[in-house]
Scaffold this active site. Structure first.
Site, PDB file in Angstrom:
ATOM      1  N   ASP A 117     -17.844  -5.105  29.475  1.00  0.00           N
ATOM      2  CA  ASP A 117     -17.315  -3.814  29.039  1.00  0.00           C
ATOM      3  C   ASP A 117     -17.810  -3.382  27.671  1.00  0.00           C
ATOM      4  OD1 ASP A 117     -15.537  -5.867  27.792  1.00  0.00           O
ATOM      5  OD2 ASP A 117     -14.507  -4.083  27.033  1.00  0.00           O
ATOM      6  N   ASP A 176     -18.363  -8.084  24.291  1.00  0.00           N
ATOM      7  CA  ASP A 176     -17.927  -9.400  24.736  1.00  0.00           C
ATOM      8  C   ASP A 176     -18.344  -9.610  26.186  1.00  0.00           C
ATOM      9  OD1 ASP A 176     -16.201  -7.689  26.051  1.00  0.00           O
ATOM     10  OD2 ASP A 176     -14.550  -8.043  24.681  1.00  0.00           O
ATOM     11  N   TYR A 200      -6.944  -3.381  27.641  1.00  0.00           N
ATOM     12  CA  TYR A 200      -7.015  -2.115  28.366  1.00  0.00           C
ATOM     13  C   TYR A 200      -5.677  -1.845  29.050  1.00  0.00           C
ATOM     14  CZ  TYR A 200     -12.045  -2.031  27.567  1.00  0.00           C
ATOM     15  OH  TYR A 200     -13.288  -2.003  26.968  1.00  0.00           O
ATOM     16  N   GLU A 205     -18.500  -1.594  17.488  1.00  0.00           N
ATOM     17  CA  GLU A 205     -18.608  -2.136  18.842  1.00  0.00           C
ATOM     18  C   GLU A 205     -18.847  -1.004  19.839  1.00  0.00           C
ATOM     19  OE1 GLU A 205     -16.493  -5.424  21.759  1.00  0.00           O
ATOM     20  OE2 GLU A 205     -15.269  -4.419  20.246  1.00  0.00           O
TER      21      GLU A 205
END
Length: 610
Positions: free
Chosen positions: A75, A78, A227, A473
């Site tokens: 995603d 990571d 999430y 990120e």
């Protein structure tokens, strides 16, 4: 084989040059955005893989649970495969490929975009093992974040988590249904059998989501911290039904969104955000399209209520909503959240773009409390957000990695921050990765092209630091909407400059091939600082990807402000050729050149070859 014999670095090198006036190349931004998804691939990589610093990973995903879950996407920076943002990503890529198919094809990117969609849909087909079973996640966020290692070296838990009637997840199943329905439309003209297969799974998943209702993060608690389904599952049920109506034309799905408009909040929720988590604005715009196309029939009254909420979203973004607007930074960027704000900006800009087209086709406008808004106003505002992302901002920083003269080089991304396994063969161990790679001051050794980082704060400030994950990120759900957005903006810029549409090109090659016989792989191999100026050693590998030997290769190298080794200059400006000792580059062979400058990579393109 090397294109250079000896390289001498001058640490005190002075790089001359001034910043050029801001200009945009939406096609270049589009190409880089599409490339990002190859960097995020999990599983066994294909021979056509262009991001060569990545390797095979996650090859035993699902093995312990007795199911094949190899593939899909990581995603962000990571290595967890979270189902909800992955499905939203595929939906957004597909929506772009549907509405802006011609524009993407004109840039020779449609084959790559369909590849990106299929990398996700193939995984979803594996994960949907039974009509009422969906494997929704692989990996654990907490254990994954304990390590800083390459995906190829992964040692963290790869536990897989599933949804079933006893453990429902209507939001995740609904979003996956929407993704497969949208993808079926994207593939319909090119692979009808695959399109039909996707639609079968989409309808089964919708039935599962609707019949066994519940929030997925209650069935998969490890997803809550990363999430969480804050808005619940009602929006995803409407979202899936809206996409299934568009994909099938079956009245059942239109009746569903009408009959459940109140109970599921479709006509009740007026929202100012569209994202992987909240789909209401997307639902409302999809259904406004149905109305404006004259297909409302007996459902016109309810569809008008949906459209009213779609207009609310537009007015809030364009700052025309009588004070109930989306906040903006002083530099003109929509500001939704402190953490990874740009993923919400890209989604909003995409929605404004498609709605602009729908309004134009319907020959209508939006009546905001503070102004009458024309379709072009929506597109202009979306373009302002895209331009901010690409460098028209107080920092003169492109937040799309690899685009422009200045972009983040300390991206919070494990794979990009650690040298490739093709160079460093030894395993980078879990905790030692923090010591050697996470904490290093130098820029990342791998440029992760097309990654949209989190972006600046509410005051347009940005800190390019690897530990600053809120800002540095990237996410797949953030980059996905940019594909459609950039393709539309590029098409408009071409028409605006030439007065006519670009020439037609072949939409989808069966086996996508590069237009030139060589592939370029850029990397940063060293950095250092002199005073307050940071210098980078850039290395570019040139690989012959054709089946024939190449001679007399001539390259154009733009945005070069430092010294270059390994190629011979020609009398023409910014033009280089093979060194005298290298006459032929054989099939499969590669050579490289190096340059040093106080900024990101130069743009390398092929002028001619034999």
């Amino acid at each position: 084989m090397k294109c250079f014999a000896v390289l001498v670095l001058f640490v005190g090198l002075l790089v001359m040059g001034t910043m050029a006036a801001f200009g945009v190349d939406y096609e270049d931004a589009l190409q880089k955005s599409v490339l990002f998804f190859e960097a995020q691939r999990s599983g066994k990589l294909p021979s056509s893989q262009r991001v060569q610093w990545r390797g095979h990973s996650g090859l035993k995903d699902g093995f312990l649970q007795g199911v094949d879950l190899v593939g899909g996407y990581y995603d962000a920076g990571d290595h967890v495969k979270f189902g909800l943002p992955m499905a939203f990503t595929v939906t957004m890529l597909s929506w772009g490929a549907i509405d802006f198919r011609k524009q993407i094809a004109d840039s020779n990117q449609l084959g790559h975009v369909l590849d990106a969609i299929r990398w996700g849909t193939d995984y979803f087909l594996k994960a949907h093992t039974q009509p009422n079973v969906l494997w929704g996640q692989v990996g654990n966020g907490n254990s994954d974040h304990y390590c800083w290692e390459r995906a190829e070296d992964m040692t963290t838990s790869r536990t897989a988590y599933k949804l079933d009637p006893a453990h429902p997840g209507s939001d995740l199943a609904g979003e996956t249904s929407a993704a497969l329905a949208a993808a079926s439309l994207a593939f319909k003209a090119y692979n009808s059998s695959y399109s039909k297969l996707l639609l079968v799974h989409a309808e089964q998943l919708f039935s599962f989501a609707d019949r066994f209702r519940g929030k997925y993060d209650k069935s998969i608690p490890s997803a809550q911290q990363f999430y969480a389904s804050t808005s619940g599952y009602s929006d995803e049920l409407l979202w899936a039904a809206a996409w299934l109506y568009r994909a099938t034309g079956e009245e059942y799905y239109l009746k569903y969104v009408v009959n459940n408009a109140v109970s599921l909040g479709g006509t009740g929720w007026a929202v100012r955000e569209f994202s992987w988590e909240n789909k209401y604005a997307g639902v409302q715009i999809l259904l406004a399209k149905v109305l404006m196309e004259g297909n409302g029939g007996p459902y016109t009254s309810t569809l008008k209520q949906y459209q009213a909420k779609a207009d609310y979203f537009v007015c809030a973004c364009l700052q025309k909503n009588n004070g109930y607007n989306v906040p903006m930074t002083p530099g003109g960027l929509l500001y939704f959240h402190e953490w990874n704000n740009l993923q919400y900006v890209s989604s909003a800009a995409f929605l404004l773009t498609v709605y602009s087209d729908y309004l134009s086709a319907g020959n209508t406008e939006v009546k905001c409390p503070d102004a009458q808004v024309k379709p072009q106003d929506l597109l202009n505002f979306a373009q302002s957000q895209a331009d901010y992302i690409l460098g028209k901002n107080p920092k003169s920083m492109s937040y799309l990695v690899g685009y422009g003269a200045k972009y983040p080089v300390h991206v919070h991304h494990r794979g990009a921050s650690i040298v490739s396994t093709s160079i460093l063969h030894s395993v980078v161990e879990c905790v030692k990765g923090f010591e050697k790679w996470y904490s290093r001051k130098e820029g990342n050794p791998n440029v992760i092209f097309g990654a949209l980082v989190g972006g600046p704060d509410s005051k347009d400030e940005f800190s390019d630091e690897r530990y600053n994950y809120e800002q540095t990120e990237p996410t797949i759900s953030g980059t996905a909407p940019l594909v459609g957005l950039f393709s539309k903006l590029h098409s408009n810029s071409v028409r605006g400059s030439s007065g006519s549409s670009p020439p037609k090109k072949s939409p989808v090659p069966q086996h996508p091939r590069s237009k030139v016989p060589v592939a370029f792989l850029h990397s940063i191999t060293d950095t250092w600082t002199v005073g307050q100026r940071t210098y980078y050693r850039h290395k570019v590998n040139i690989k012959n990807i054709s089946l024939k030997p190449i001679t007399q290769l001539k390259l154009l190298i733009e945005n070069l402000s430092g010294s270059l080794w390994g190629l011979s200059p020609t009398p023409e400006k910014n033009t280089y050729k093979f060194p005298q000792w290298l006459q032929t580059l054989k099939p499969g062979s590669q050579c490289s050149f190096v340059y040093v400058q106080g900024g990101p990579q130069a743009k390398v393109s092929v002028i001619s070859y034999n």
